[in-house]
Design an enzyme around this catalytic site. Structure first.
Site, PDB file in Angstrom:
ATOM      1  N   ASN A   1       9.810 -51.024  13.190  1.00 12.23           N
ATOM      2  CA  ASN A   1      10.492 -52.115  13.093  1.00 12.23           C
ATOM      3  C   ASN A   1      10.226 -53.360  13.038  1.00 12.23           C
ATOM      4  O   ASN A   1      10.242 -54.330  12.410  1.00 12.23           O
ATOM      5  CB  ASN A   1      11.900 -52.090  14.433  1.00 12.23           C
ATOM      6  CG  ASN A   1      12.818 -50.759  13.861  1.00 12.23           C
ATOM      7  OD1 ASN A   1      13.023 -50.159  12.823  1.00 12.23           O
ATOM      8  ND2 ASN A   1      13.607 -50.760  14.899  1.00 12.23           N
TER       9      ASN A   1
ATOM     10  N   ARG B   1      14.312 -53.266  -0.742  1.00  7.49           N
ATOM     11  CA  ARG B   1      13.002 -53.645  -0.201  1.00  7.49           C
ATOM     12  C   ARG B   1      12.323 -52.247   0.249  1.00  7.49           C
ATOM     13  O   ARG B   1      13.025 -51.671   1.053  1.00  7.49           O
ATOM     14  CB  ARG B   1      13.085 -54.376   0.844  1.00  7.49           C
ATOM     15  CG  ARG B   1      11.809 -55.281   1.020  1.00  7.49           C
ATOM     16  CD  ARG B   1      11.802 -56.454   2.374  1.00  7.49           C
ATOM     17  NE  ARG B   1      12.948 -57.268   1.845  1.00  7.49           N
ATOM     18  CZ  ARG B   1      12.333 -58.564   1.325  1.00  7.49           C
ATOM     19  NH1 ARG B   1      11.285 -58.580   0.950  1.00  7.49           N
ATOM     20  NH2 ARG B   1      13.259 -59.605   1.033  1.00  7.49           N
TER      21      ARG B   1
ATOM     22  N   HIS C   1      24.357 -53.596  -3.772  1.00  7.69           N
ATOM     23  CA  HIS C   1      24.337 -52.864  -2.411  1.00  7.69           C
ATOM     24  C   HIS C   1      25.431 -51.986  -2.171  1.00  7.69           C
ATOM     25  O   HIS C   1      25.722 -51.225  -1.183  1.00  7.69           O
ATOM     26  CB  HIS C   1      24.147 -53.672  -1.240  1.00  7.69           C
ATOM     27  CG  HIS C   1      23.819 -53.141   0.153  1.00  7.69           C
ATOM     28  ND1 HIS C   1      24.611 -53.111   1.209  1.00  7.69           N
ATOM     29  CD2 HIS C   1      22.608 -52.668   0.430  1.00  7.69           C
ATOM     30  CE1 HIS C   1      24.007 -52.573   2.125  1.00  7.69           C
ATOM     31  NE2 HIS C   1      22.850 -52.098   1.614  1.00  7.69           N
TER      32      HIS C   1
ATOM     33  N   TYR D   1      21.525 -40.872   9.495  1.00 12.44           N
ATOM     34  CA  TYR D   1      22.434 -42.049   9.720  1.00 12.44           C
ATOM     35  C   TYR D   1      23.926 -41.766   9.819  1.00 12.44           C
ATOM     36  O   TYR D   1      24.380 -40.821   9.136  1.00 12.44           O
ATOM     37  CB  TYR D   1      22.180 -42.871   8.328  1.00 12.44           C
ATOM     38  CG  TYR D   1      20.927 -43.542   8.196  1.00 12.44           C
ATOM     39  CD1 TYR D   1      19.545 -43.263   8.777  1.00 12.44           C
ATOM     40  CD2 TYR D   1      20.793 -44.631   7.288  1.00 12.44           C
ATOM     41  CE1 TYR D   1      18.345 -43.879   8.566  1.00 12.44           C
ATOM     42  CE2 TYR D   1      19.661 -45.203   7.309  1.00 12.44           C
ATOM     43  CZ  TYR D   1      18.625 -45.037   7.708  1.00 12.44           C
ATOM     44  OH  TYR D   1      17.241 -45.580   7.537  1.00 12.44           O
TER      45      TYR D   1
END
Length: 674
Positions: free
Chosen positions: A43, A399, A429, A462
C-alpha cells in the site's frame, strides 16, 4: 472550515495504520498477520508512486497551490506525510520483529548468517553461493568511468562502502539476483535465511579487490504519475499506453529505503546520484520487501492450519435457482449478490448463457479490472463467436492493470468484438453490463450494475454488491449510456440511474436536500453512506449543511475520510466508522430517508475524481426484499465491534469496544443469511 476537515494524504496514512494494526491483532491468526504487514508495505509503495509522486510534481510546478481541506501546500503535505511515515515504519519494524519471534514457536526460524551454528549450513551456503549466486552477479564500483547504475523500481540492491588498496573510499552496488529458490533459502538444519543476508556475508568475495567496510540493502520507489495529456493526441491510443507503461519504469525516484549499515557519507552519495533530498531516505530495521512471506505461509500451511483463517465458502444466493436459466429468472424478479459471502457464479453463468442463447442480440459491458485468465472475457469472446453483437469499453488507464487490460482488449478485438478504449478526459470506472434480449416480438433489457470489478479472483476477498434487473427503465438508461460511450461522449440526462460526471453529484445533493427539508420541518431525516473514501469538497459541504439542519448521518468509510464527525456546530449529527478486516471493504451504498428510504448501490466513492472526472453508475434498488437486505447489511456494519474503528472529531480513530454481543460483520455475513 478546516476545523471539521482532514487532509487527504494524512487520512490515507491513518487507513494504512489501521491495516498495519491487523498485523499485531491477537484475534488475527499469525500467518494472516504476515499478510497484513505485507499489504501495509505494498500500500505504501503505491501511495508514494501515485499520490506523493503527484504531490512532488505539484510542489515543483505550482509551489503556492493549496489543497481545499486544510489549506496546506504540496510541500507542507509532503513534510507531514514523511513525518507520519517514519513513525509508521518504526511501528512496522516492531510488529515484524514480534511476528518473527512468534513464528519461532511453530518451527519457522529465520536466521542471520552471523548466527549460524551449523557447519553443515555454512558449507551448504558456500557451495550455494558459488554455484547459484556468484555467476549471476555483476558488481559495480562507482567511478568516473563507471557511472551510477539505473535502479529499477521496487527491486532490491546492496550498496557497499568500499576502500581501495590506496585507502580511497568508494561505493559498490550489486543487484540482489533472482535464484531458482527465490529469496528464502532453506538450510540443511531446517532454518531459513534471506538471500540478501547470504550476499552480505560474501561481499568480500564479490568485491575481491576492495575492502568492504559496511553495507546496506537499498530499494528505490519511482513515480508512476504518467502524463495522460500525451495519450489524447496520439493516433493509436493503445500503443501509446504501451509506450507510457515502459516510460513509467524510468520515472523520477521518490524514495530510497535502506537497512541500517551505511555511514552518512554513503547515504548522501546515494541521495545525490538519485537526485533525492535526504528527507526522502527512509531507514528500516525489517526487510525492505515482504514477498517472501508467501513462502513462509506455504511452509506453515500443511503443519499449522491454526495459523490461518478457517476457509469461508461462499453461499448460494437464496434468490437464485441453480437449475433454471438465469435470464429466465431475472425476467421474473431482480437478483442480488453480495461477494464474497455469496458466489459470483450466478452472474458468470448468466453471461455464459447469454453468449449461447439464440434470443440474445447483444452484450455491452464496461471493463476496468479483470482477472488475468478472465471467465468474463472468455464468455464475451464466446458470444462474438456465436454471432452476438458485443461492445466492450476497456479502460486502459486502470492504474497498474494497464498491461492486463491491453492484453484482454487485443483478445476481444481479435475475436471480433467492438472494443472502445475509454473517453477523452474521463476514466470509465462504472461496472455496467447490458444484455439485449428478444422475447417473441418484444425487445427486453437485462441490466447488471455492480460496486466492484468483473474479476472472479478479487470477488473472493473484496466485499462487493451486484444487482441484476430486467426493469425496462433501467435498461433504457443503460443502453443510452452505452450509446453515448460508443460515440466518445458522456451522458447528461438519465431517468433512473445516477451517472457521473454530469448527473450523479446533482442527484445525490438533491436527495440530501430532501432530507434537510424534512429535518427543518421537524421530521425524522436520515442519510447513510458506505464507501471507500470521502474527499469531494462539494459533498463534504453538503454533509455539513445536512448535519447542521439536524439530519442524522451514518457513514462507513474504509479509507480516506476528509470530513471529521462530531465537531460542535458543524458535524454534530455525523457518525463515521471504518472497517478493516479479513476482506477488503469495497461496496458502495447510498441511503436517503428514515422511513421507506431510497437505496442505491454504486461504483463511485464520494471523491472529486469519481463524481467529476469519471464515468460512474449508481442504480436504485426497488425490490423490497433486496432493499431490506442492503439496509440490514448496513445496520450490521454499524454494529461491528470487532473490526470497526470510530473516527473522532480530532481525526483519530478508536477501536469500538462495548458490552454488546460480539459482532464481526464480515464473519456474520458468511455464517448467517445475507
Amino acid at each position: 472550515m478546516n476545523e471539521c476537515t482532514d487532509n487527504r494524504e494524512l487520512s490515507w496514512l491513518k487507513f494504512n495504520d489501521r491495516v498495519l494494526l491487523q498485523g499485531k491483532d491477537p484475534g488475527v491468526p499469525l500467518a494472516e498477520r504476515l499478510s497484513f504487514i505485507s499489504i501495509y508495505q505494498t500500500n505504501l509503495d503505491e501511495f508514494f508512486r501515485v499520490r506523493l509522486g503527484s504531490l512532488y510534481d505539484t510542489m515543483l510546478f505550482y509551489p503556492a497551490a493549496r489543497e481545499n481541506k486544510t489549506n496546506m501546500t504540496s510541500e507542507e503535505q509532503l513534510k507531514a506525510c514523511f513525518t507520519k511515515i517514519r513513525s509508521l515504519n518504526k511501528k512496522k519494524d516492531r510488529i515484524y520483529e514480534k511476528a518473527m519471534e512468534q513464528l519461532d514457536e511453530y518451527g519457522f526460524h529465520l536466521v542471520k548468517y552471523a548466527d549460524l551454528t551449523s557447519k553443515e549450513d555454512e558449507k551448504y551456503l558456500s557451495m550455494y553461493f558459488d554455484r547459484q549466486i556468484l555467476p549471476l552477479i555483476s558488481p559495480q564500483v562507482i567511478s568516473k568511468r563507471q557511472p551510477f547504475p539505473f535502479l529499477n523500481n521496487g527491486e532490491l540492491y546492496i550498496a557497499a562502502q568500499l576502500e581501495s588498496k590506496k585507502g580511497k573510499r568508494k561505493l559498490g552496488i550489486i543487484s540482489i539476483v533472482h535464484t531458482e529458490d527465490g529469496r528464502l533459502i532453506h538450510l540443511p538444519s531446517g532454518a531459513f535465511i534471506l538471500l540478501e543476508d547470504v550476499l552480505f556475508h560474501f561481499l568480500p568475495k564479490i568485491f575481491a579487490h576492495q575492502k568492504v567496510i559496511k553495507a546496506s540493502v537499498i530499494r528505490v520507489t519511482r513515480s508512476a504519475d504518467i502524463d495522460e495529456e500525451e495519450i489524447e493526441d496520439h493516433h493509436d491510443y493503445r500503443s501509446m499506453m504501451e509506450s507510457l507503461i515502459k516510460q513509467r519504469r524510468k520515472l523520477r525516484p521518490l524514495r530510497l529505503e535502506y537497512t541500517e549499515g551505511l555511514d552518512e557519507l554513503e547515504l548522501e552519495m546515494l541521495a545525490k546520484f538519485l537526485d533525492l533530498d535526504m528527507k526522502q531516505l527512509f531507514p528500516s530495521k525489517s526487510p525492505l520487501e515482504f514477498s517472501f512471506f508467501g513462502e513462509v505461509r506455504d511452509f506453515l500451511k500443511g503443519s499449522h492450519p491454526e495459523l490461518f483463517y478457517v476457509p469461508n465458502i461462499p453461499k448460494n444466493s437464496p434468490l437464485v435457482e441453480n437449475r433454471t436459466p438465469m435470464i429466465k429468472q431475472v425476467l421474473k424478479h431482480d437478483i442480488f449478490l453480495a461477494y464474497p459471502f455469496e458466489s459470483m457464479a450466478p452472474f458468470l453463468r448468466m453471461l455464459d448463457e447469454a453468449a449461447s442463447d439464440p434470443n440474445v442480440a447483444s452484450i455491452k459491458m464496461t471493463l476496468y479490472r479483470v482477472a488475468k485468465n478472465s471467465k468474463v472475457v472468455k464468455a464475451l469472446i464466446k458470444a462474438v463467436e456465436n454471432g452476438k453483437e458485443v461492445t466492450v469499453l476497456v479502460e486502459l488507464r486502470a492504474r497498474f492493470d494497464e498491461e492486463n487490460n491491453i492484453y484482454q482488449s487485443k483478445a476481444l478485438e481479435a475475436a471480433g468484438a467492438h472494443v472502445i478504449y475509454g473517453l477523452d478526459g474521463y476514466k470509465v470506472h462504472s461496472k455496467l453490463c447490458l444484455i439485449t434480449y428478444r422475447d417473441k416480438s418484444e425487445v427486453k433489457y437485462i441490466t447488471q450494475i455492480g460496486t466492484g470489478n468483473y474479476n472472479e479472483k478479487t470477488a473472493q476477498f473484496y466485499t462487493d454488491l451486484c444487482l441484476i434487473t430486467a426493469k425496462r427503465e433501467i435498461g433504457e438508461d443503460a443502453n443510452n449510456v452505452f450509446n453515448h460511450l460508443a460515440q466518445g461522449q458522456t451522458i447528461h440526462d438519465v431517468k433512473e440511474l445516477m451517472v457521473a460526471p454530469h448527473s450523479m453529484m446533482n442527484k445525490i445533493c438533491a436527495l440530501i436536500d430532501e432530507q434537510i427539508a424534512l429535518a427543518k420541518a421537524g421530521k425524522e431525516a436520515y442519510v447513510g453512506f458506505k464507501c471507500n473514501s470521502v474527499t469531494s469538497r462539494t459533498m463534504i459541504d453538503k454533509l455539513i449543511e445536512a448535519s447542521q439542519a439536524g439530519v442524522k448521518i451514518d457513514m462507513v468509510v474504509r479509507g480516506i475520510c476528509c470530513i471529521l464527525p462530531g465537531v460542535p456546530g458543524y458535524t454534530d449529527h455525523i457518525n463515521i466508522i471504518s472497517i478493516v478486516g479479513r476482506y477488503l471493504e469495497h461496496s458502495r451504498i447510498y441511503i436517503f430517508g428514515a422511513q421507506d428510504p431510497k437505496v442505491y448501490i454504486s461504483s463511485a466513492d464520494l471523491m472529486t475524481r469519481n463524481l467529476e472526472r469519471r464515468v460512474e453508475i449508481a442504480a436504485p434498488v426497488y425490490d423490497p426484499k433486496i432493499k431490506q437486505t442492503i439496509l440490514n447489511m448496513f445496520k450490521c456494519m454499524l454494529a461491528d465491534n470487532v473490526k470497526a474503528c470510530k473516527l473522532l472529531s480530532n481525526g483519530k480513530y478508536k477501536r469500538i469496544k462495548n458490552k454488546n454481543p460480539e459482532m464481526n460483520c464480515q464473519e456474520h455475513f458468511f455464517k448467517k443469511k445475507i
